[in-house]
Design an enzyme around this catalytic site. Sequence first.
Site, PDB file in Angstrom:
ATOM      1  N   ASP A   1       0.564  -0.839  -0.161  1.00 20.90           N
ATOM      2  CA  ASP A   1       0.456  -0.101  -0.025  1.00 20.90           C
ATOM      3  C   ASP A   1       0.776   1.428  -0.070  1.00 20.90           C
ATOM      4  O   ASP A   1       1.653   1.077   0.041  1.00 20.90           O
ATOM      5  CB  ASP A   1      -0.773   0.070   1.179  1.00 20.90           C
TER       6      ASP A   1
ATOM      7  N   LYS B   1      -4.116   0.450  -2.861  1.00 19.36           N
ATOM      8  CA  LYS B   1      -5.074  -0.230  -2.067  1.00 19.36           C
ATOM      9  C   LYS B   1      -6.183  -0.294  -1.482  1.00 19.36           C
ATOM     10  O   LYS B   1      -5.575   1.419  -0.232  1.00 19.36           O
ATOM     11  CB  LYS B   1      -3.420  -1.374  -0.953  1.00 19.36           C
TER      12      LYS B   1
HETATM   13  C1  R5P Z   1      -1.568  -1.264   6.343  1.00 15.45           C
HETATM   14  O1  R5P Z   1      -2.604  -0.736   6.918  1.00 15.45           O
HETATM   15  C2  R5P Z   1      -0.464  -2.342   7.514  1.00 15.45           C
HETATM   16  O2  R5P Z   1       0.420  -1.437   6.872  1.00 15.45           O
HETATM   17  C3  R5P Z   1      -1.349  -3.455   6.895  1.00 15.45           C
HETATM   18  O3  R5P Z   1      -0.897  -3.690   5.791  1.00 15.45           O
HETATM   19  C4  R5P Z   1      -1.992  -4.220   7.841  1.00 15.45           C
HETATM   20  O4  R5P Z   1      -1.621  -3.927   8.338  1.00 15.45           O
HETATM   21  C5  R5P Z   1      -2.256  -5.338   7.643  1.00 15.45           C
HETATM   22  O5  R5P Z   1      -3.056  -6.008   8.004  1.00 15.45           O
HETATM   23  P1  R5P Z   1      -3.707  -7.515   7.474  1.00 15.45           P
HETATM   24  O6  R5P Z   1      -2.931  -8.703   7.694  1.00 15.45           O
HETATM   25  O7  R5P Z   1      -5.299  -7.758   8.069  1.00 15.45           O
HETATM   26  O8  R5P Z   1      -3.966  -7.331   6.168  1.00 15.45           O
END
Ligand code: R5P
Length: 312
Positions: free
Chosen positions: A173, A196
């Site tokens: 992201d 994302k």
């Molecule tokens: C972005 O919001 C963060 O860097 C992570 O990509 C996110 O927290 C990962 O969460 P999950 O594994 O639940 O998609």
Amino acid sequence: MQLSSDKVKLFAGTANPVLAGAIARTLGLPLGALSVGRFPDGEVKVRLEESVRGDDVYVVQSTCPPVDSHLMELLTLVDALRRSSAGRINAVIPYFGYARQDKQVTGREPITAKLVANLLESAGVDRVITVDLHARQVQGFFDVPVDQLSALRTMSGYLRQTAAPNTVVVSPDTGRGSEARRLADMLGLPLALLYKRRHSDTETEVTAVIGDVAFQRVLLVDDVISTGGTLRRAVEALLENGAVPDIRICATHAVLAGDARQYLSHDAIKEVIVTDTIPLRPGDPYTVLSIAPLIASAIYHVHTHQSVSSLF
Ligand code: R5P
């Protein structure tokens, strides 16, 4: 990098005793004696089993799942240290839980990261040492110093030894773009970004790929694997855009909630590299790099009044 145990003490909560032990060995310090138990109704009950009067104390506790319980344990430990006349109280929080809610996204929501900062400061914390905060701005929620370490150098050391040709570093992201840029620069590799959209706590969608991933191996880099949904969607989008099905993932914090392990078992994911800020299950098929030397260096530098910027 050994510290004399005169006037410095290291204590470990129950969240990650293996990491705490490794930090203690690196510094040549014993772990302080304490007992952590529960009252019959489940409330946490801690007691320091040695004097800390006038000592500079470092308490190692990741606030990983079960987050509330580990956080409460840390708060009560800090309270016990303060009431036992410790000198400076340093909370070493390798994984800082509750950092996710750092702003109100819609109305009527808490800003939990700020609440946790307030709780730690009220309990008596004089300094926080942590690794790869989910959101950098959480540092500013504290009025005491926060040393935010980065696992990127630990990661890049390993990745350099295991590099494959035609690899591109990809951030899943745009929020983590600058960290991915740093890793790409360290490794001398190109960078691509995914755009994302998050639909819910568990549902994300990749709406754009920025950069060239076709016929490339991919090194996906993120701060945390929570449900694994972000990385799974990223892998799918990369494959749809022509990436070679030889994808490596590196993320600092392996929360691995819900179906994360299942999401990570995809034929195209050849290696998942994480650190030991959070203990894994025995038999987890991931490469674990220890963050203990980095944290021990930070404690050593703080305690000997040397700059820690080189560790960020
Ligand atoms: C972005 O919001 C963060 O860097 C992570 O990509 C996110 O927290 C990962 O969460 P999950 O594994 O639940 O998609």
